[in-house]
Design an enzyme around this catalytic site. Structure first.
Site, mmCIF file in Angstrom:
data_model
loop_
_atom_site.group_PDB
_atom_site.id
_atom_site.type_symbol
_atom_site.label_atom_id
_atom_site.label_comp_id
_atom_site.label_asym_id
_atom_site.label_seq_id
_atom_site.Cartn_x
_atom_site.Cartn_y
_atom_site.Cartn_z
ATOM 1 N N ASP A 53 28.786 54.564 63.730
ATOM 2 C CA ASP A 53 29.694 53.819 64.604
ATOM 3 C C ASP A 53 30.727 54.769 65.212
ATOM 4 O O ASP A 53 31.544 54.371 66.040
ATOM 5 C CB ASP A 53 30.353 52.637 63.885
ATOM 6 N N SER A 54 30.632 56.071 64.843
ATOM 7 C CA SER A 54 31.399 57.117 65.523
ATOM 8 C C SER A 54 30.997 57.214 66.995
ATOM 9 O O SER A 54 31.687 57.858 67.790
ATOM 10 C CB SER A 54 31.189 58.470 64.830
ATOM 11 N N ASP A 92 24.784 52.484 61.112
ATOM 12 C CA ASP A 92 26.003 51.795 60.664
ATOM 13 C C ASP A 92 26.002 50.349 61.144
ATOM 14 O O ASP A 92 25.765 50.087 62.333
ATOM 15 C CB ASP A 92 27.251 52.481 61.265
ATOM 16 N N LYS A 122 23.896 51.231 56.931
ATOM 17 C CA LYS A 122 25.014 51.746 56.127
ATOM 18 C C LYS A 122 26.213 50.818 56.271
ATOM 19 O O LYS A 122 26.491 50.340 57.373
ATOM 20 C CB LYS A 122 25.401 53.169 56.565
ATOM 21 N N GLU A 124 30.437 50.141 54.804
ATOM 22 C CA GLU A 124 31.621 50.739 54.171
ATOM 23 C C GLU A 124 32.218 49.776 53.159
ATOM 24 O O GLU A 124 32.367 48.589 53.435
ATOM 25 C CB GLU A 124 32.678 51.063 55.245
ATOM 26 N N GLU A 191 33.398 60.211 51.931
ATOM 27 C CA GLU A 191 34.133 60.851 53.024
ATOM 28 C C GLU A 191 35.548 61.224 52.610
ATOM 29 O O GLU A 191 36.308 60.405 52.120
ATOM 30 C CB GLU A 191 34.172 59.932 54.255
#
Length: 273
Positions: A53-54, A92, A122, A124, A191
Site C-alpha cells: 500500500d506504499s 497489502d 498482508k 497489519e 518493521e
C-alpha cells in the site's frame, strides 16, 4: 528436507519459503506496483514481491498509505502478477478493508485473490485483528502478518520512529507474533524495531520473518523498490541501502532528449521514415 537452492525453482510457494527458513537461506523481497518493474525484479531472481500500500506514497503521491483503495490495490496487483513468472506475490489489504469486521476482511481478501491472481495477502496488526486473520485463512487464502511500525496506524502512533523499544511494547509484539503464527499466518513482516527483538521473534516463531529496519537476524529482507533504486530520494532512513541513482540517470536522459529536440537534432534522418 529438500536441498535445492531457491534460484533454481520455477515458482516460489509458501512451502518453499518455509524450507528456506529451515535451511537458513535468506529470503529476498521487494515491492513492485506495475507490470514493467515486476518483470524486471522477477527476472533478477527476487523470491517475493510485495504489492504494497506504499503505492499510495510512491505511485500516487499521498503523504500516508491510508488513502489507497481496495480497487486501486487490485489494479496494481493485477499489473504485477502479469509480469511475474517465479516470485511469490503478496498484496497489502488497504486501510479500512479488514479492521474491525471479519466479513469485510474476507470479502477484501477474496476480491484480491480472484481479481488479481496474487498468491497471498498482508495485514497489519496483532491480536486485535485475529478474527479477521482467522476468517481469511478459513477461505484458504495465505496471510502474511505485519508488526512493529504499522504505517496504516500512523495517526495513532503520531510518528514513524522505531517501535517496541519499551519493555511492554516489545512483550506485546512477541505475543502478537505468536498469535499470528498460531492463527496460521505463513510469514511475518517486522518493521522498524530493535534488531535484538527481531532476532528473538525470528527464533521464537517457526514461520519466516521478513525485516525492514529490523536488523540482520531475521529470515529475509524487504525494501521499497523506488527507495532502493534511488528514484525517490527524499526518504533516507537508516535501514535503507540505495543501490542505484536512477533519479539522476533519468533526469540526465530526459534532459538530453529535451536538448536534442530543441537543437533540432532529434529525430535525425536515420530516425525518420
Amino acid at each position: 528436507m529438500s536441498t535445492h537452492n531457491s534460484s533454481h525453482i520455477k515458482r516460489i510457494t509458501t512451502h518453499i519459503l518455509q524450507e528456506m527458513k529451515q535451511r537458513g537461506e535468506k529470503i529476498s523481497m521487494i515491492t513492485a506496483y506495475d507490470f514493467s518493474m515486476a518483470g524486471i525484479v522477477d527476472t533478477a531472481g527476487i523470491d517475493m514481491i510485495l504489492v504494497g500500500d506504499s503505492a499510495s506514497n510512491v505511485m500516487a503521491g499521498h503523504e500516508t498509505t491510508l488513502p489507497i483503495t481496495l480497487d486501486q490495490m487490485i489494479y496494481h496487483a493485477t499489473s504485477v502478477v502479469r509480469g511475474v513468472n517465479r516470485a511469490f506475490v503478496v498484496v497489502d489489504i488497504p486501510f479500512g478493508s479488514y479492521q474491525g469486521n471479519s466479513s469485510e476482511a474476507l470479502r477484501s481478501a477474496i476480491r484480491i485473490m480472484k481479481e488479481s491472481g496474487a498468491h497471498a495477502v498482508k495485514v497489519e496488526g496483532g491480536a486485535e485483528i485475529k478474527e479477521s486473520v482467522v476468517r481469511i485463512l478459513s477461505a484458504g487464502v495465505p496471510v502474511m502478518g505485519h508488526l512493529g511500525l504499522t504505517p496504516q496506524s500512523i495517526y495513532k502512533f503520531g510518528t514513524y520512529t522505531v517501535r517496541a523499544k519499551e519493555k511492554e511494547e516489545a512483550k506485546k509484539l512477541l505475543e502478537d507474533a505468536k498469535v499470528l503464527e498460531e492463527c496460521g499466518c505463513f510469514s511475518l513482516v517486522l518493521e522498524k524495531i530493535p534488531a535484538k527483538l527481531a532476532k528473538e521473534v525470528a527464533a521464537t516463531v517457526k514461520i519466516p520473518v521478513i525485516g525492514i529496519g529490523a536488523g540482520p537476524h531475521v529470515d529475509g529482507q524487504v525494501l521499497v523498490l523506488h527507495d532502493l533504486l534511488g528514484i525517490t530520494q527524499e526518504f533516507q532512513p537508516r535501514f535503507l541501502r540505495q543501490y542505484a541513482d536512477l533519479r539522476g540517470t533519468m533526469l540526465k536522459a530526459v534532459g538530453e532528449y529535451i536538448k536534442d529536440i530543441k537543437a533540432k537534432d532529434f529525430p535525425n534522418e536515420k530516425e525518420s521514415y
